[in-house]
Design an enzyme around this catalytic site. Structure first.
Site, mmCIF file in Angstrom:
data_model
loop_
_atom_site.group_PDB
_atom_site.id
_atom_site.type_symbol
_atom_site.label_atom_id
_atom_site.label_comp_id
_atom_site.label_asym_id
_atom_site.label_seq_id
_atom_site.Cartn_x
_atom_site.Cartn_y
_atom_site.Cartn_z
ATOM 1 N N ASN A 7 12.995 -35.300 -80.167
ATOM 2 C CA ASN A 7 11.922 -34.567 -80.479
ATOM 3 C C ASN A 7 10.926 -35.614 -81.336
ATOM 4 O O ASN A 7 11.200 -35.984 -82.568
ATOM 5 C CB ASN A 7 12.281 -33.599 -81.416
ATOM 6 C CG ASN A 7 11.220 -32.588 -81.830
ATOM 7 O OD1 ASN A 7 10.080 -32.936 -81.536
ATOM 8 N ND2 ASN A 7 11.405 -31.514 -82.505
ATOM 9 N N ARG A 88 11.622 -32.910 -75.968
ATOM 10 C CA ARG A 88 11.211 -31.878 -76.174
ATOM 11 C C ARG A 88 9.660 -32.092 -76.214
ATOM 12 O O ARG A 88 8.958 -32.980 -76.861
ATOM 13 C CB ARG A 88 11.305 -31.535 -77.765
ATOM 14 C CG ARG A 88 10.597 -30.074 -77.932
ATOM 15 C CD ARG A 88 10.490 -30.010 -79.506
ATOM 16 N NE ARG A 88 9.996 -28.801 -79.690
ATOM 17 C CZ ARG A 88 9.198 -28.445 -80.977
ATOM 18 N NH1 ARG A 88 9.124 -29.307 -81.905
ATOM 19 N NH2 ARG A 88 8.609 -27.489 -81.346
ATOM 20 N N HIS A 177 8.955 -21.741 -79.208
ATOM 21 C CA HIS A 177 10.257 -21.706 -79.418
ATOM 22 C C HIS A 177 10.917 -21.145 -78.003
ATOM 23 O O HIS A 177 12.044 -20.636 -78.226
ATOM 24 C CB HIS A 177 10.790 -20.546 -80.348
ATOM 25 C CG HIS A 177 10.363 -20.872 -81.780
ATOM 26 N ND1 HIS A 177 9.772 -20.034 -82.970
ATOM 27 C CD2 HIS A 177 10.331 -22.084 -82.434
ATOM 28 C CE1 HIS A 177 9.699 -20.555 -83.812
ATOM 29 N NE2 HIS A 177 9.936 -21.693 -84.032
ATOM 30 N N ARG A 236 2.881 -19.784 -92.502
ATOM 31 C CA ARG A 236 2.009 -19.486 -91.465
ATOM 32 C C ARG A 236 1.816 -17.804 -91.786
ATOM 33 O O ARG A 236 2.721 -17.295 -91.892
ATOM 34 C CB ARG A 236 2.328 -19.571 -90.178
ATOM 35 C CG ARG A 236 2.160 -21.078 -89.713
ATOM 36 C CD ARG A 236 2.691 -21.232 -88.323
ATOM 37 N NE ARG A 236 3.641 -22.391 -88.375
ATOM 38 C CZ ARG A 236 4.430 -22.661 -87.537
ATOM 39 N NH1 ARG A 236 4.550 -21.984 -86.243
ATOM 40 N NH2 ARG A 236 5.311 -23.609 -87.590
ATOM 41 N N GLU A 379 18.641 -26.187 -79.890
ATOM 42 C CA GLU A 379 17.633 -26.610 -78.868
ATOM 43 C C GLU A 379 17.989 -27.964 -78.267
ATOM 44 O O GLU A 379 17.605 -28.061 -77.355
ATOM 45 C CB GLU A 379 16.400 -26.430 -79.630
ATOM 46 C CG GLU A 379 15.831 -25.067 -80.120
ATOM 47 C CD GLU A 379 14.911 -25.013 -81.245
ATOM 48 O OE1 GLU A 379 15.149 -25.206 -82.274
ATOM 49 O OE2 GLU A 379 13.686 -24.682 -81.062
#
Ligand code: ADP
Length: 392
Positions: A7, A88, A177, A236, A379
């Protein structure tokens, strides 16, 4: 078979090396502050943890040091032992509906999609190119955060705005996601021994999203054109009335970008509590009687409950609600508050079973109308599994 899951961010590179015979992580770690003063790396597994300051002028430096270290630490004997690398990638747009092997066209497409993910896609390309430079013959795969959501029907992914914005600029809901929601779907289907499930997957971390899944396919999700939309998150805002943006611009003398930045980085749990974006700090502040922390937590829980109820109807009922990611896997209290509010739907928690962290477990009561499960996400493993499947 050994597969590396990567990532890459603009100044960081996170990695995990998997033994795909056992799905075990052989080693993982992080290169930080790449191209910035004070750069360093951490490499660890169950037996050791090394943290070292080192000059990293770019991502290629990080990749070279990483590969040297893997050999020096005898994790691998030669670079040929790395059978594949999975990267990713945040944004794959509407056309990438699954993971793909890296080609020049794929890299070009990721660059073109930078318009939609300016902070992420360019960084991923830097990461892919850095590995290509050092390991030109090792097969590489990209796994998109958006791919799983591309099965949403048009009425769910379009915004009710001028249609030409969608046609000209791709203004629509993409969802994020996806790799986590797909992993959860696979895992819970294995646990329950069936694929024909209606699942509401709640990924509640620092960023959070919920997905409605029917027969293994995403039907709807909370994040939108960008990962700013949907539920309240750590920093957020989640959904807001867009008219707030020009209003605050004028009142505070800010640009549109600055207001959106505040919605991304200074809102959510942090913005309301004025304490922290971390749910552990919020829980501690609530215990000390802090009212704003309590308000932030209520708003977070309400936003999750609203979407679960909406998706319950959209899916025509639900077989299983799953909780995952930092808050979903660890916060006993938040899970309880969410499920308690779903009582009108007949969904009930087993309070004792819910007293658990980080393991696959059924946490609903026997008389609950739907199952509720805690399912830790992975993930990195999903990326490694996709890579293995595509390079075989
Ligand atoms: P990211 O979106 O960055 O991957 P994570 O999935 O790691 O985020 O989730 C981070 C969130 O998980 C933080 O709000 C953190 O407080 C929360 N979290 C982690 N451990 C616990 C815990 N034991 N109790 C409550 N919340 C926790």
């Amino acid at each position: 078979m050994k597969i590396m899951s990567i990532n890459a961010g603009s100044s960081s590179l996170k990695f995990s090396l998997f033994d795909m015979n056992t799905n075990e992580v052989l080693v993982s770690g992080l290169f930080e502050r790449i191209g910035i003063d004070g750069s360093c790396y951490t490499i660890k597994n169950s037996e050791f943890k090394i943290k070292q300051e080192v000059q990293l002028k770019d991502h290629s430096d990080a990749v070279k040091i990483l590969l040297d270290k893997l050999i020096e630490l005898k994790i691998i004997n030669s670079l040929e032992e790395i059978d594949g690398i999975g990267h990713r990638v945040v944004h794959g747009g509407a056309n990438y509906t699954e993971s793909v092997v890296v080609t020049d066209k794929v890299i070009d497409d990721i660059v073109k999609l930078s318009d939609l993910a300016p902070l992420h896609n360019p960084a991923h390309v830097i990461g892919i190119k850095a590995f290509k430079e050092v390991l030109p013959n090792t097969p590489m795969v990209v796994v998109f955060d958006t791919a799983f959501h591309q099965t949403m029907p048009k009425e769910n992914y379009l915004y009710a705005v001028p249609y030409s914005w969608y046609e000209k600029y791709g203004v629509r809901k993409y969802g994020f996601h996806g790799t986590s929601h797909r992993y959860i779907t696979k895992k819970i289907s294995e646990v329950l021994g069936r694929d024909d499930l209606r699942i509401i997957s709640c990924h509640l971390g620092q960023g959070g999203s919920i997905a409605a899944i029917k027969n293994g396919k995403c039907v709807d999700t909370t994040m939108g054109f960008t990962p700013l939309a949907g539920i309240v998150m750590g920093t957020r805002s989640g959904d807001v009335d867009p008219s707030i943006i020009p209003f605050v611009m004028e009142k505070e003398g800010l640009s549109a970008g600055e207001v959106v930045n505040a919605l991304n980085k200074k809102s959510g749990l942090l913005g309301v509590s004025e304490i922290s974006s971390d749910s552990r700090d919020i829980e501690n502040a609530i215990k000390e009687g802090n009212e704003k922390a309590s308000l932030a937590q209520k708003m977070f829980v309400n936003s999750v409950v609203k979407y679960i109820s909406q998706y319950y109807v959209e899916l025509g009922g639900v077989d299983v609600i799953t909780f995952t990611a930092g808050i979903g896997e660890n916060s006993v209290q938040t899970r309880l508050e969410i499920i308690e509010k779903l009582a009108p739907l007949g969904i009930k928690m087993d309070i004792e079973a819910n007293n658990v962290r980080g393991e696959v477990k059924c946490i609903s009561s026997k008389d609950s109308s739907s199952l509720v499960y805690l399912v830790p996400t992975d993930e990195e493993l999903m990326i490694a599994m996709d890579t293995l499947a595509l390079i075989k």
